[in-house]
Design an enzyme around this catalytic site. Structure first.
Site, PDB file in Angstrom:
ATOM      1  CG  ASN A  48     -76.260   2.270 -45.852  1.00  0.00           C
ATOM      2  OD1 ASN A  48     -76.888   1.295 -46.250  1.00  0.00           O
ATOM      3  ND2 ASN A  48     -76.825   3.253 -45.182  1.00  0.00           N
ATOM      4  CG  HIS A 134     -83.335   9.770 -48.841  1.00  0.00           C
ATOM      5  ND1 HIS A 134     -82.990  10.834 -48.061  1.00  0.00           N
ATOM      6  CD2 HIS A 134     -83.004   8.657 -48.150  1.00  0.00           C
ATOM      7  CE1 HIS A 134     -82.455  10.390 -46.935  1.00  0.00           C
ATOM      8  NE2 HIS A 134     -82.449   9.073 -46.959  1.00  0.00           N
ATOM      9  CD  GLU A 178     -83.415   7.223 -53.228  1.00  0.00           C
ATOM     10  OE1 GLU A 178     -82.794   6.180 -52.973  1.00  0.00           O
ATOM     11  OE2 GLU A 178     -84.323   7.661 -52.527  1.00  0.00           O
ATOM     12  CB  SER A 182     -82.072   4.254 -49.886  1.00  0.00           C
ATOM     13  OG  SER A 182     -83.360   4.775 -49.609  1.00  0.00           O
ATOM     14  CG  ASP A 207     -79.860  10.743 -53.430  1.00  0.00           C
ATOM     15  OD1 ASP A 207     -78.819  10.082 -53.260  1.00  0.00           O
ATOM     16  OD2 ASP A 207     -80.519  11.221 -52.492  1.00  0.00           O
ATOM     17  CG  HIS A 210     -78.050   3.587 -51.186  1.00  0.00           C
ATOM     18  ND1 HIS A 210     -77.588   3.029 -50.017  1.00  0.00           N
ATOM     19  CD2 HIS A 210     -78.931   4.562 -50.819  1.00  0.00           C
ATOM     20  CE1 HIS A 210     -78.190   3.618 -48.995  1.00  0.00           C
ATOM     21  NE2 HIS A 210     -78.999   4.558 -49.447  1.00  0.00           N
ATOM     22  CE  LYS A 229     -76.419   6.377 -46.991  1.00  0.00           C
ATOM     23  NZ  LYS A 229     -77.521   7.177 -47.442  1.00  0.00           N
TER      24      LYS A 229
HETATM   25  C1  LIG Z   1     -78.224   8.341 -46.922  1.00  0.00           C
HETATM   26  C2  LIG Z   1     -78.938   9.038 -47.995  1.00  0.00           C
HETATM   27  C3  LIG Z   1     -78.878  10.423 -48.128  1.00  0.00           C
HETATM   28  C4  LIG Z   1     -78.245  11.316 -47.087  1.00  0.00           C
HETATM   29  O1  LIG Z   1     -76.875  11.246 -47.093  1.00  0.00           O
HETATM   30  P1  LIG Z   1     -76.078  11.579 -45.749  1.00  0.00           P
HETATM   31  O2  LIG Z   1     -74.689  11.842 -46.207  1.00  0.00           O
HETATM   32  O3  LIG Z   1     -76.214  10.400 -44.868  1.00  0.00           O
HETATM   33  O4  LIG Z   1     -76.733  12.810 -45.156  1.00  0.00           O
HETATM   34  C5  LIG Z   1     -79.463  10.992 -49.230  1.00  0.00           C
HETATM   35  N1  LIG Z   1     -80.114  10.259 -50.136  1.00  0.00           N
HETATM   36  C6  LIG Z   1     -80.216   8.929 -50.024  1.00  0.00           C
HETATM   37  C7  LIG Z   1     -80.930   8.173 -51.068  1.00  0.00           C
HETATM   38  C8  LIG Z   1     -79.646   8.274 -48.942  1.00  0.00           C
HETATM   39  O5  LIG Z   1     -79.786   6.959 -48.819  1.00  0.00           O
END
Ligand SMILES: *Cc1c(COP(=O)(O)O)cnc(C)c1O
Length: 371
Positions: A48, A134, A178, A182, A207, A210, A229
């Site tokens: 990522n 997520h 999101e 993801s 969220d 990505h 990421k």
């Molecule tokens: C990776 C991810 C998270 C968590 O983030 P981290 O910083 O790795 O704890 C939250 N939401 C989504 C959609 C993710 O892909």
């Protein structure tokens, strides 16, 4: 053997019987887009780190320098002695990039979600969530005690129907989605969801794990994301109005009761954000790579740096990932419970660090092994 050990072993046998044991494979990421696993050098389509910033010399220098100056750990929670000046700089950068009044950095994206959601809503409130959000947003929702209802994936009309039917019975309402999903790489209908939120006096929280650094910011009341990421470092964030951020600072338990991030992590994230702003072509290249792949494999055009290839059965996805590994490519098989049963898939991710010739090689191999 204690009952605890027996309990653990029974659970492990159940997981194994379903073929769902997760295995940690030691992976050396020393070369950026190439990784080394079991002595084999693999070209990664699994990270990522979309802009290659985790290995950028300026980011590494910033982390190294911060460690030398300030030490390896932060020593305490931000409310005790952990509120390093680097936090202020990072939060100012984030608010600027997201065009919000303020920002709050958390220990990780996971901690941002499980801290923010229960701070905003609780018993007597309603959460409307996309079916595919997520796990950590769902964990935040469960911790909150609010009523949780799900709407079908990326379906703003289904969300509207739930609002029409249920909004009146609750005090506050939080809509969760999101931005870029993801495991599917598709983009939520954020403008529609935001309009619905405004119409029904609900709050939209996105969220952007990505989408950050890859797609333009979409409207929301609460922008959550991660620095792990595209920003190549570690840590989570929430961007919102000054009032909301000040409120979260007082109420989000995952900020208050957890140790502050190490100085190196903050400095790395800060350096990475500077590069993200100054070098937009990195983002263009990552998206171009994803589209080059979908065009050449005859798939629908990529909307993000994530491209799923659904194979259905779990063993099929695993076997195909194995075949790719034998050919020198690291591509992850994603299985339930991460994705719904029957939708096991290969998840390809693209970054600014891959070359068209790398993608050509991958496409050629895939054309031979995909059904
Ligand atoms: C990776 C991810 C998270 C968590 O983030 P981290 O910083 O790795 O704890 C939250 N939401 C989504 C959609 C993710 O892909």
């Amino acid at each position: 053997m204690t009952t605890l050990d027996r309990f653990a072993q029974h659970s492990l046998s159940d997981i194994a019987a379903k073929g769902r044991t997760r295995i940690l494979k030691e992976t050396d990421c020393g070369e950026g887009v190439f990784v080394v696993r079991q002595g084999k050098r693999l070209l990664s389509f699994s990270s990522n780190d979309y802009l290659g910033l985790s290995h950028h010399p300026q980011v590494i220098d910033a982390a190294t320098e911060a460690t030398r100056h300030y030490g390896a750990g932060s020593g305490a929670s931000r409310f005790v002695t952990g509120n390093h000046p680097l936090y202020t700089q990072l939060e100012t950068q984030l608010a600027g990039m997201k065009k919000t009044e303020a920002a709050l950095v958390f220990g990780s994206g996971y901690l941002a979600n499980i801290g923010t959601i229960p701070a905003l809503v609780g018993k007597g409130d309603l959460i409307l969530a996309d079916k595919l959000i997520h796990a950590c947003m769902l964990d935040g929702a469960a911790l909150s005690g609010a009523k949780l209802l799900r709407f079908s994936h990326n379906n703003a009309e289904a969300c509207a129907a739930l609002l029409n039917k249920h909004r009146k019975s609750y005090r506050h309402c939080l809509i969760l989605t999101e931005h870029v999903f993801s495991m599917d790489g598709d983009v939520a209908p954020i403008a529609n969801l935001y309009a619905l939120a405004q119409k029904h006096d609900a709050w939209l929280m996105t969220d952007d794990a990505h989408g950050f650094g890859i797609l333009p910011t979409a409207p929301a009341n609460i922008h959550m994301g991660t620095l792990s990421k595209a920003a190549g470092s570690y840590g989570g964030y929430v961007c919102a109005s000054t009032a909301v951020i000040e409120f979260l600072r007082q109420k989000a338990r995952s900020v208050i009761y957890s140790t502050a991030l190490p100085p190196a992590t903050l400095a790395a994230a800060s350096a990475a954000l500077k590069i993200m702003v100054q070098q937009p072509y990195l983002c263009t290249k990552a998206l171009e790579n994803a589209r080059y792949f979908t065009t050449h494999l005859g798939l629908p055009e990529a909307n993000s740096t994530i491209v799923p290839y659904i194979l259905g059965a779990e063993d099929k996805a695993l076997a195909t990932a194995q075949q790719l590994q034998a050919q020198g490519f690291l591509v992850t098989a994603i299985r339930p419970p991460t994705v719904p049963a029957g939708t096991s898939r290969l998840r390809f991710t693209f970054s600014s660090q891959q070359d068209k010739s790398d993608i050509d090689k991958l496409v050629n191999v895939l054309k031979n092994i995909l059904p």
